[in-house]
Design a protein around this motif. Structure first.
Motif, short mmCIF file in Angstrom:
data_model
loop_
_atom_site.label_atom_id
_atom_site.label_comp_id
_atom_site.label_asym_id
_atom_site.label_seq_id
_atom_site.Cartn_x
_atom_site.Cartn_y
_atom_site.Cartn_z
N LEU A 34 0.83 -1.20 0.00
CA LEU A 34 0.00 0.00 0.00
C LEU A 34 0.87 1.25 0.00
N ARG A 35 1.97 1.21 0.75
CA ARG A 35 2.88 2.35 0.74
C ARG A 35 3.58 2.47 -0.60
N LEU A 36 3.91 1.35 -1.21
CA LEU A 36 4.54 1.37 -2.52
C LEU A 36 3.62 2.00 -3.56
N ALA A 37 2.32 1.72 -3.46
CA ALA A 37 1.33 2.24 -4.41
C ALA A 37 0.96 3.68 -4.13
N LYS A 38 1.37 4.22 -2.98
CA LYS A 38 1.08 5.61 -2.59
C LYS A 38 -0.42 5.90 -2.67
N LEU A 39 -1.22 5.00 -2.10
CA LEU A 39 -2.67 5.16 -2.19
C LEU A 39 -3.19 6.38 -1.43
N GLY A 40 -2.35 6.93 -0.57
CA GLY A 40 -2.76 8.14 0.12
C GLY A 40 -2.72 9.39 -0.75
N MET A 41 -2.11 9.27 -1.93
CA MET A 41 -2.01 10.43 -2.82
C MET A 41 -3.25 10.49 -3.72
N ALA A 82 -0.36 3.69 -9.49
CA ALA A 82 0.37 2.78 -8.60
C ALA A 82 1.54 2.15 -9.34
N ALA A 83 1.33 1.77 -10.60
CA ALA A 83 2.43 1.21 -11.40
C ALA A 83 3.53 2.24 -11.58
N ALA A 84 3.15 3.48 -11.90
CA ALA A 84 4.15 4.53 -12.15
C ALA A 84 5.00 4.81 -10.92
N VAL A 85 4.35 4.95 -9.75
CA VAL A 85 5.13 5.29 -8.55
C VAL A 85 5.94 4.10 -8.06
N ALA A 86 5.44 2.87 -8.28
CA ALA A 86 6.21 1.70 -7.89
C ALA A 86 7.46 1.56 -8.77
#
Length: 332
Positions: A34-41, A82-86
């Protein structure tokens, strides 16, 4: 690599000894992903509110095709970002720029948001996750195209192009390493508004184009503050952001010019007959927030605080646009 797609609002980093360490069990791994996907953004995902508020009143009801299209498009946005930030985290971990920008020499950055640096995920797991998120995003947008009430060619092509390009921020084509980083940040916002509006209405109105443009400027106008903070690390790995290429004064002028462009678009929109005369007045709170952001971030030099204020300004923009659209529809 510092992710300027990473729009989380944290500005205080925990002490080094308080950073989360590798955990065991599915719960710990899920938290790491979840942190990798930056779902908080959530700031890019607010595009759906803009699009729905733009729809004619008769199309705001519970139409099945429109609801399915909107839901699939939003889920596709989440997966593709999520793919881009990972992928971006993997790149930053490999070239060492994340270690420089998020390490103990940069206490205002939240190291806990970087699971590869902390060691809660391996590169292999991160790459696998990014690839799966990319595939899921493509499938979601394919479903959105399938369910869409309308399929104008320009909107279909825009969706296909965005699905291919968004994950290649710092992977594949490595667009952020080719001088396109600032354009990319804005273009993602544009791609999340206007194509969906076209799929739901079959057209691209002047007001929709203006609001898509303004929405895209939002992430850019806080991303450039991240770039300013990370200029040294980006320069070291050959990432040519504007903050790296220009002098500090030139960078400040560039950031100021972006806000001037935003103001110019807002003021000229009613002059072009695309919005009522009071349209610019509704954005006074936004421009006040922009002035404070520039003063804090560029004049006083508190760049990361300026970034946080930019995130808040973007959310003010979204609320303003939604309220304006509802008022325009109510008086039509």
């Amino acid at each position: 690599m510092t992710s300027d797609l990473n729009t989380g609002t944290t500005t205080e980093s925990p002490p080094q000894e308080a950073v989360v360490r590798p955990g065991r069990g599915p719960g710990a791994r899920l938290s790491a992903y979840l942190r990798l996907a930056k779902l908080g953004m959530v700031d890019y995902y607010l595009s759906l509110a803009v699009v729905l508020s733009l729809l004619p009143t008769v199309r705001r009801g519970p139409d099945g095709a429109s609801l399915l299209t909107s839901a699939a498009f939003l889920l596709g946005e989440v997966c593709l970002v999520a793919a881009a930030v990972a992928f971006d985290d993997v790149t930053g971990h490999r070239d060492g720029s994340d270690a420089a920008n998020y390490g103990p020499d940069a206490p205002a950055r939240a190291l806990a948001r970087k699971p590869l640096l902390v060691g809660t995920l391996t590169e292999t797991a991160a790459v696998r996750f990014a690839g799966c998120a990319f595939a899921a995003g493509v499938l979601c947008w394919a479903a959105a195209l399938f369910w869409a009430p309308y399929r104008p060619l320009w909107a279909v092509l825009a969706v296909v192009a965005a699905a291919v390009v968004v994950p290649q921020y710092s992977w594949g084509l490595r667009l952020s390493h080719r001088g396109l980083q600032e354009v990319f940040l804005a273009a993602v916002g544009w791609a999340f508004v206007l194509p969906l509006f076209g799929l739901l209405t079959g057209e691209a109105t002047g007001l929709a184009a203006v609001e898509a443009f303004l929405f895209g400027l939002g992430p850019l106008l806080f991303g450039v503050y991240s770039n300013t903070h990370d200029a040294e690390g980006d320069r070291a790995v050959g990432r040519p952001t504007v903050a790296c290429l220009l002098s500090p004064r030139g960078n400040r002028l560039f950031i100021g010019a972006l806000s001037v462009v935003e103001t110019t678009v807002i003021v000229t929109t009613p002059l072009l007959g695309l919005a009522p005369w009071w349209f610019p007045l509704a954005f006074v709170p936004l421009k006040a927030a922009r002035a404070r952001q520039f003063t804090v971030g560029m004049v006083r030099g508190d760049v990361l605080r300026g970034r946080l204020l930019g995130i808040r300004a973007h959310r003010i923009l979204v609320v303003t646009v939604v309220v304006v659209n509802l008022l325009v529809a109510g008086t039509a």
